[in-house]
Design an enzyme around this catalytic site. Structure first.
Site, PDB file in Angstrom:
ATOM      1  N   ARG A   1      -2.231 -24.144  20.048  1.00 57.00           N
ATOM      2  CA  ARG A   1      -2.633 -24.253  21.444  1.00 57.00           C
ATOM      3  C   ARG A   1      -2.536 -25.682  21.978  1.00 57.00           C
ATOM      4  NH1 ARG A   1      -2.033 -19.881  22.451  1.00 57.00           N
ATOM      5  NH2 ARG A   1      -3.351 -18.388  23.537  1.00 57.00           N
TER       6      ARG A   1
ATOM      7  N   CYS B   1     -17.775   0.146  32.351  1.00 55.66           N
ATOM      8  CA  CYS B   1     -18.747  -0.865  31.918  1.00 55.66           C
ATOM      9  C   CYS B   1     -19.994  -0.201  31.326  1.00 55.66           C
ATOM     10  CB  CYS B   1     -19.136  -1.769  33.084  1.00 55.66           C
ATOM     11  SG  CYS B   1     -17.939  -3.090  33.381  1.00 55.66           S
TER      12      CYS B   1
ATOM     13  N   CYS C   1      -9.216 -16.155  25.867  1.00 55.87           N
ATOM     14  CA  CYS C   1      -8.106 -15.196  25.702  1.00 55.87           C
ATOM     15  C   CYS C   1      -7.812 -14.899  24.235  1.00 55.87           C
ATOM     16  CB  CYS C   1      -6.866 -15.698  26.436  1.00 55.87           C
ATOM     17  SG  CYS C   1      -5.441 -14.617  26.260  1.00 55.87           S
TER      18      CYS C   1
ATOM     19  N   CYS D   1     -13.033  -2.742  32.538  1.00 55.20           N
ATOM     20  CA  CYS D   1     -13.789  -2.661  33.792  1.00 55.20           C
ATOM     21  C   CYS D   1     -12.855  -2.251  34.933  1.00 55.20           C
ATOM     22  CB  CYS D   1     -14.425  -4.013  34.093  1.00 55.20           C
ATOM     23  SG  CYS D   1     -15.253  -4.088  35.693  1.00 55.20           S
TER      24      CYS D   1
ATOM     25  N   CYS E   1     -18.205  -5.779  35.384  1.00 60.99           N
ATOM     26  CA  CYS E   1     -19.063  -5.635  36.574  1.00 60.99           C
ATOM     27  C   CYS E   1     -20.443  -5.088  36.214  1.00 60.99           C
ATOM     28  CB  CYS E   1     -18.394  -4.752  37.617  1.00 60.99           C
ATOM     29  SG  CYS E   1     -18.459  -2.971  37.243  1.00 60.99           S
TER      30      CYS E   1
ATOM     31  N   ARG F   1      -9.536  -4.215  39.362  1.00 62.57           N
ATOM     32  CA  ARG F   1      -8.209  -4.189  38.735  1.00 62.57           C
ATOM     33  C   ARG F   1      -7.060  -4.262  39.730  1.00 62.57           C
ATOM     34  NH1 ARG F   1      -8.460  -2.833  33.412  1.00 62.57           N
ATOM     35  NH2 ARG F   1      -6.350  -2.112  33.078  1.00 62.57           N
TER      36      ARG F   1
ATOM     37  N   CYS G   1      -1.246 -20.409  27.357  1.00 64.01           N
ATOM     38  CA  CYS G   1      -1.038 -19.200  26.549  1.00 64.01           C
ATOM     39  C   CYS G   1       0.353 -18.621  26.807  1.00 64.01           C
ATOM     40  CB  CYS G   1      -2.129 -18.205  26.923  1.00 64.01           C
ATOM     41  SG  CYS G   1      -1.932 -16.554  26.276  1.00 64.01           S
ATOM     42  N   HIS G   2       0.793 -17.760  25.877  1.00 63.46           N
ATOM     43  CA  HIS G   2       2.100 -17.111  26.038  1.00 63.46           C
ATOM     44  C   HIS G   2       2.222 -16.330  27.328  1.00 63.46           C
ATOM     45  CE1 HIS G   2       2.297 -17.864  21.705  1.00 63.46           C
ATOM     46  NE2 HIS G   2       3.588 -17.946  21.951  1.00 63.46           N
ATOM     47  N   THR G   3       1.115 -15.752  27.762  1.00 63.60           N
ATOM     48  CA  THR G   3       1.168 -14.929  28.974  1.00 63.60           C
ATOM     49  C   THR G   3       1.541 -15.775  30.192  1.00 63.60           C
ATOM     50  OG1 THR G   3      -0.542 -13.584  27.969  1.00 63.60           O
ATOM     51  CG2 THR G   3      -0.128 -13.209  30.291  1.00 63.60           C
TER      52      THR G   3
ATOM     53  N   HIS H   1      -5.132 -18.998  32.628  1.00 57.68           N
ATOM     54  CA  HIS H   1      -6.213 -18.010  32.517  1.00 57.68           C
ATOM     55  C   HIS H   1      -7.149 -18.306  31.352  1.00 57.68           C
ATOM     56  CE1 HIS H   1      -3.023 -16.673  29.855  1.00 57.68           C
ATOM     57  NE2 HIS H   1      -3.935 -16.041  29.159  1.00 57.68           N
ATOM     58  N   GLU H   2      -6.962 -19.466  30.689  1.00 55.85           N
ATOM     59  CA  GLU H   2      -7.851 -19.784  29.563  1.00 55.85           C
ATOM     60  C   GLU H   2      -8.749 -20.947  29.941  1.00 55.85           C
ATOM     61  OE1 GLU H   2      -5.990 -20.309  25.775  1.00 55.85           O
ATOM     62  OE2 GLU H   2      -5.152 -18.294  25.777  1.00 55.85           O
TER      63      GLU H   2
ATOM     64  N   CYS I   1     -19.483  -0.082  36.737  1.00 55.57           N
ATOM     65  CA  CYS I   1     -18.502   1.005  36.792  1.00 55.57           C
ATOM     66  C   CYS I   1     -18.665   1.914  35.567  1.00 55.57           C
ATOM     67  CB  CYS I   1     -17.083   0.450  36.871  1.00 55.57           C
ATOM     68  SG  CYS I   1     -16.480  -0.266  35.337  1.00 55.57           S
TER      69      CYS I   1
HETATM   70  N1  NAD Z   1      -4.350  -7.376  23.691  1.00 52.01           N
HETATM   71  C1  NAD Z   1      -4.661  -8.450  24.402  1.00 52.01           C
HETATM   72  O1  NAD Z   1      -5.599  -8.448  25.217  1.00 52.01           O
HETATM   73  C2  NAD Z   1      -3.862  -9.692  24.200  1.00 52.01           C
HETATM   74  C3  NAD Z   1      -4.358 -10.952  24.570  1.00 52.01           C
HETATM   75  C4  NAD Z   1      -3.592 -12.086  24.282  1.00 52.01           C
HETATM   76  C5  NAD Z   1      -2.361 -11.936  23.663  1.00 52.01           C
HETATM   77  N2  NAD Z   1      -1.899 -10.696  23.332  1.00 52.01           N
HETATM   78  C6  NAD Z   1      -0.618 -10.478  22.648  1.00 52.01           C
HETATM   79  O2  NAD Z   1      -0.817 -10.646  21.259  1.00 52.01           O
HETATM   80  C7  NAD Z   1       0.409 -11.031  20.645  1.00 52.01           C
HETATM   81  C8  NAD Z   1       0.173 -12.258  19.793  1.00 52.01           C
HETATM   82  O3  NAD Z   1      -0.217 -13.353  20.609  1.00 52.01           O
HETATM   83  P1  NAD Z   1      -0.217 -14.836  20.010  1.00 52.01           P
HETATM   84  O4  NAD Z   1      -0.660 -15.738  21.080  1.00 52.01           O
HETATM   85  O5  NAD Z   1      -0.959 -14.844  18.723  1.00 52.01           O
HETATM   86  O6  NAD Z   1       1.352 -14.993  19.778  1.00 52.01           O
HETATM   87  P2  NAD Z   1       2.193 -15.969  18.805  1.00 52.01           P
HETATM   88  O7  NAD Z   1       3.600 -15.845  19.252  1.00 52.01           O
HETATM   89  O8  NAD Z   1       1.565 -17.317  18.751  1.00 52.01           O
HETATM   90  O9  NAD Z   1       2.048 -15.322  17.372  1.00 52.01           O
HETATM   91  C9  NAD Z   1       2.849 -14.304  16.912  1.00 52.01           C
HETATM   92  C10 NAD Z   1       3.084 -14.541  15.432  1.00 52.01           C
HETATM   93  O10 NAD Z   1       3.798 -13.426  14.899  1.00 52.01           O
HETATM   94  C11 NAD Z   1       4.627 -13.921  13.869  1.00 52.01           C
HETATM   95  N3  NAD Z   1       5.669 -12.940  13.541  1.00 52.01           N
HETATM   96  C12 NAD Z   1       6.866 -12.740  14.131  1.00 52.01           C
HETATM   97  N4  NAD Z   1       7.544 -11.763  13.501  1.00 52.01           N
HETATM   98  C13 NAD Z   1       6.744 -11.322  12.506  1.00 52.01           C
HETATM   99  C14 NAD Z   1       6.882 -10.326  11.502  1.00 52.01           C
HETATM  100  N5  NAD Z   1       7.979  -9.587  11.428  1.00 52.01           N
HETATM  101  N6  NAD Z   1       5.854 -10.139  10.645  1.00 52.01           N
HETATM  102  C15 NAD Z   1       4.736 -10.888  10.713  1.00 52.01           C
HETATM  103  N7  NAD Z   1       4.565 -11.858  11.642  1.00 52.01           N
HETATM  104  C16 NAD Z   1       5.557 -12.061  12.523  1.00 52.01           C
HETATM  105  C17 NAD Z   1       5.153 -15.233  14.422  1.00 52.01           C
HETATM  106  O11 NAD Z   1       5.619 -16.074  13.368  1.00 52.01           O
HETATM  107  C18 NAD Z   1       3.921 -15.783  15.121  1.00 52.01           C
HETATM  108  O12 NAD Z   1       3.173 -16.658  14.303  1.00 52.01           O
HETATM  109  C19 NAD Z   1       1.386 -11.217  21.783  1.00 52.01           C
HETATM  110  O13 NAD Z   1       2.153 -10.054  21.924  1.00 52.01           O
HETATM  111  C20 NAD Z   1       0.492 -11.414  22.990  1.00 52.01           C
HETATM  112  O14 NAD Z   1       1.136 -11.029  24.194  1.00 52.01           O
HETATM  113  C21 NAD Z   1      -2.634  -9.591  23.572  1.00 52.01           C
HETATM  114 ZN    ZN Z   2      -3.828 -15.736  27.168  1.00 49.62          ZN
HETATM  115 ZN    ZN Z   3     -16.989  -2.570  35.432  1.00 49.33          ZN
END
Ligand code: NAD
Ligand code: ZN
Ligand code: ZN
Length: 371
Positions: free
Chosen positions: A362, A98, A169, A106, A92, A110, A40-42, A62-63, A95
């Protein structure tokens, strides 16, 4: 025991796959044998060193999806042989968060998790006696991991691991954003900005909620095609005019639900501006860069638009991830198009390269083939 694991030794450098020591699970902990793990990106973000809360050395990942190998004292919700998905967002069930349906954040572990430790403040991972920290409480770029019981979701043994791991994720984050955080009503008009794993999950979530119109906006034609496969009724190339177009096709009002899944604050703003006056809800799932802020004209809020954030789709992981996997098994959530590459742990740096090049959604590490 000895395990092969991909270690982030130094920020900005490739991960180094090597042998580490993994200690037995302590009370409340579980030893899991990983079978599959998404990249994943993270993981890449932390490896790059840009994440200010990152630390090294650590085992990323983490996936994960795998099988319970051993349980520590007092573990009661899992037994040896259970199939599980790893949760960076635990549940959990005790808490104050939860116990409340309004949040999935949760509070149990943390602090230690953020610092790279298991709940008792120590690590199970080490190398020649030197502790190696756990990443996101999961560290799944390894043949085995030790995790708290409360951070494992027990899933159907029918679910193939390479598909199940996606529910750890991004996919669940998107699905949950639409199904739990926003709780999209049937017949709604929805817009999803971004068609990566999270945005595509949100498209699928809107479809499952019975949305009437689902507009996907992204820069990439390839990703828009995937969005159509998940149920998008309209696929638009992001050209800076999305808000105007959304207002145009909604009689000047805006969409009932908008979702941001890009991590760009400029797009978060677009998502809010495209939400309907009166009741439009803008759900932010993307993670913005450190120090960035969201610029909002307050009049948009006074006239009935709302904005909310969503972490892990608002899902209470142990309860709700298994249910999403069930829906996948029933054929309601198709995940094969998201898996673009399968590879061995040794090739994890290749997965980062592919992600950097936006080649597919992916890459999935398969541990059986690596054994
Ligand atoms: N909230 C959470 O718990 C959580 C969990 C996982 C990931 N995330 C976050 O979610 C976001 C997306 O994750 P991802 O894995 O899908 O990322 P990704 O980079 O695969 O997808 C992002 C998409 O946005 C598009 N994009 C870029 N500029 C754009 C614009 N101006 N308009 C429309 N689309 C545009 C890109 O072409 C790409 O396809 C990231 O910021 C990631 O960190 C959050
Ligand atoms: Zn992830
Ligand atoms: Zn909890």
């Amino acid at each position: 025991m000895k395990v092969r694991a991909a270690v982030l030794e130094e920020f900005g450098q490739p991960l180094v796959v090597q042998e580490l020591d993994l200690a037995e699970p302590r009370p409340g902990e579980v030893l899991v044998r990983l079978v599959a793990c998404g990249v994943c990106h993270t993981d890449m973000y932390t490896a790059s060193g840009v994440d200010p809360s990152g630390y090294a050395p650590t085992v990323l990942g983490h996936e994960g999806a795998g099988i319970v190998e051993r349980i520590g004292e007092g573990v009661s919700s899992l037994t040896v042989g259970d199939h599980v998905v790893t949760l960076f967002s635990p549940q959990c069930r005790q808490c104050v968060h939860c116990a409340d349906p309004r949040t999935n954040l949760c509070l149990a572990i943390r602090e230690q998790q953020n610092r790279g430790f298991l709940p008792d403040g120590t690590t199970r991972l080490s190398r020649a006696g030197e502790p190696i920290r756990h990443f996101m409480g999961t560290s799944t770029f390894a043949q085995y991991t030790v995790m708290p019981e409360i951070a494992l979701a027990k899933i159907s043994p029918e679910a193939p691991f390479d598909r199940a791991c996606l529910f750890a994720c991004g996919l669940s984050t998107g699905l949950g954003a639409a199904m739990v955080t926003a709780a999209v009503k049937p017949g709604s008009k929805c817009v999803i900005f971004g068609a990566g794993m999270v945005g595509l999950g949100a498209v699928a979530g809107c479809r499952l909620q019975g949305a009437e119109r689902i507009i996907s906006v992204d820069l990439s034609e390839q990703r828009l095609a995937l969005a159509r496969g998940q149920g998008a009724t309209d696929c638009w190339r992001a050209d800076g005019n999305a808000v105007e177009r959304i207002l145009e096709v909604t009689g000047g009002f805006g969409a009932d639900y908008t979702f941001e899944a890009t991590g760009l604050v400029s797009v978060m703003r677009e998502a809010l501006e495209a939400a309907r006056m009166g009741w439009g809800l803008c759900t932010v799932a993307g993670v913005a860069g450190r120090g960035e802020t969201l610029d909002v004209v307050p009049r948009l809020l006074i006239t009935g638009r709302r904005v909310c954030g969503s972490s892990f789709g608002g899902l209470k992981g142990r309860d709700q991830v298994p249910a999403l996997v069930e829906r996948h098994l029933r054929g309601e959530i198709e995940v094969d198009p998201f898996i673009s590459h399968r590879m061995e742990l040794e090739q994890v740096n290749r997965a980062f390269e592919l992600m950097h090049a936006q080649d597919g959604i992916r890459s999935v590490i398969m541990f059986d083939s690596a054994a």
